[in-house]
Design an enzyme around this catalytic site. Structure first.
Site, PDB file in Angstrom:
ATOM      1  N   CYS A  22      59.248 -84.465 -43.248  1.00  0.00           N
ATOM      2  CA  CYS A  22      59.123 -83.466 -42.827  1.00  0.00           C
ATOM      3  C   CYS A  22      58.394 -82.465 -43.368  1.00  0.00           C
ATOM      4  CB  CYS A  22      60.513 -82.866 -42.346  1.00  0.00           C
ATOM      5  SG  CYS A  22      61.026 -81.771 -40.871  1.00  0.00           S
ATOM      6  N   CYS A  39      51.517 -71.327 -32.785  1.00  0.00           N
ATOM      7  CA  CYS A  39      51.757 -72.777 -32.584  1.00  0.00           C
ATOM      8  C   CYS A  39      52.550 -73.191 -33.346  1.00  0.00           C
ATOM      9  CB  CYS A  39      50.162 -73.203 -33.057  1.00  0.00           C
ATOM     10  SG  CYS A  39      50.045 -74.688 -33.284  1.00  0.00           S
ATOM     11  N   ASP A  40      53.583 -74.086 -33.273  1.00  0.00           N
ATOM     12  CA  ASP A  40      54.676 -74.607 -34.243  1.00  0.00           C
ATOM     13  C   ASP A  40      53.840 -74.920 -35.339  1.00  0.00           C
ATOM     14  OD1 ASP A  40      56.770 -76.030 -34.079  1.00  0.00           O
ATOM     15  OD2 ASP A  40      55.761 -77.795 -33.986  1.00  0.00           O
TER      16      ASP A  40
END
Length: 394
Positions: free
Chosen positions: A45, A296-297
């Protein structure tokens, strides 16, 4: 995850559409109602435990109903007639089912005549039950379900906080969504667990009856710019896509793979669904749990914060100089791109994949060799297929 095409009409009092003039419009929202909070602890992640996370020291990170109401009310007005809401995390279902039932109620109440609202949600699938499926099915949500392949593949990196496997629970959710006729696609992270298993993956999803796939290549680096152990090389990913294309081609009328869909869209003269293949990075914005907005992510960082929906209007957010500056980062192409025959397909690739290794937006996309491999193999047959389809349509 794509914002989806699932629409439900809204009826209300007609109001004149708001015009932004020449400002680049914010065409969709990626909303993080639980910020980076997640009930899993996936090894790869990129979003958890980041030093650059502006909210890492804050304990309560769930969007309030007041912020939700303001978000829905103002964005429906701004985005008329087509309003796209996508929810991601962390794990967005941690915001709770009542959060989303309130969302839908607000959308129905505040929408106007002729307005279409699209809702999408990306989930790890571990909390989905019949009540969630009832909401998704009733309002035509598009769900992105993370599933990295067969049990041994998926469980290699996707574990919960206790380090326990998650595959069995995700499969329960997949079968439940199929039973309840929820519209969903599968998101598969391509890592060292599966990059050499293109055939096994494709056949696995096909046996499950999954007909909409999105492969997401993994490229994470340590502070010195060295690839993390689970990161795939550009050559590995290129080979993976080429092998997948051969498997998919006979099924192309029945199975959708987002990368090939986007490529076909570009070859047909349409704007691809993936922002990676856009000329600039300004199609959507991220809305954090407290209303903060980012371009943006991959760049939810204080230096890129555009403002806050509780303080700034959507037209003001759209016109922020910082948003223009971020959008321009995509145009800082490497000299290699200027001489590349595929430049008008990828436009230099994703700024995240250019910036992540050495912190430079002008670097080549880490997956540039992958794209060259797959474009060389697929553009010819896809272009001919698109030509035939367009000819048939006329």
């Amino acid at each position: 995850m794509a914002a989806g095409s699932s629409l439900f009409p809204i009826h209300g009092d007609g109001v004149m559409s708001y015009s932004l003039g020449t400002s680049p419009r914010i065409s969709s929202l990626l909303i993080k109602p639980a910020s980076a909070i997640c009930n899993l602890d996936c090894s790869y992640c990129f979003y958890l435990d980041r030093e650059s996370d502006p909210y890492k020291d804050l304990p309560a990170r769930t969007m309030s109903m007041g912020t939700l109401e303001h978000l829905v009310d103002t964005y429906l007005f701004y985005s008329y007639p087509n309003s796209v809401f996508a929810f991601q995390g962390g794990e967005p279902t941690l915001a709770g089912l009542p959060f989303y039932t309130t969302l839908v109620a607000l959308q129905k109440e505040r929408g106007r005549n002729g307005q279409n609202v699209s809702n999408a949600l990306q989930t790890n699938g571990t909390l989905i039950n019949e009540e969630w499926c009832e909401l998704f099915r009733s309002y035509n949500w598009l769900i992105g379900l993370s599933l990295d392949g067969p049990e041994d593949v998926h469980n290699r990196f996707r574990v919960n906080k206790a380090g326990h496997a998650t595959w069995a629970r995700v499969m329960e959710s997949l079968r439940l969504m199929q039973k309840k006729k929820v519209d969903f696609n599968v998101l598969c992270v391509v890592s060292q667990a599966n990059v050499h298993k293109a055939r096994e993956l494709y056949q696995f999803y096909k046996r499950l009856g999954v007909d909409n796939l999105q492969y997401i290549p993994l490229s994470e680096f340590d502070p010195q710019g060295n690839p993390q152990p689970y990161t795939v090389s550009a050559q590995e990913y290129g080979k993976f896509l080429c092998e997948t294309f051969d498997l998919w081609w006979p099924d192309r009328r029945k199975v959708r793979i987002r990368f090939f869909d986007n490529l076909a869209e570009a070859l047909a003269g349409q704007k691809p669904g993936s922002c990676t293949m856009h000329e600039t990075c300004d199609s959507y914005v991220v809305v954090e749990y407290n209303g903060d907005v980012y371009p943006c992510d991959f760049f939810v960082e204080s230096s890129w914060k555009l403002g806050n929906i509780l303080l700034d209007s959507w037209p003001e957010l759209a016109r922020k100089q910082r948003r223009y500056n971020f959008a321009r980062n995509k145009t800082y192409t490497n000299p290699t791109c200027e001489a590349c025959e595929w430049e008008t397909l990828c436009y230099g690739g994703c700024p995240k994949s250019r910036h992540a290794q050495n912190g430079k937006f002008e670097d080549l996309d880490y997956f540039c060799p992958s794209y060259k491999m797959v474009f060389e193999k697929t553009v010819g047959p896809l272009k001919e297929d698109v030509r035939k389809l367009l000819h048939r349509a006329h």
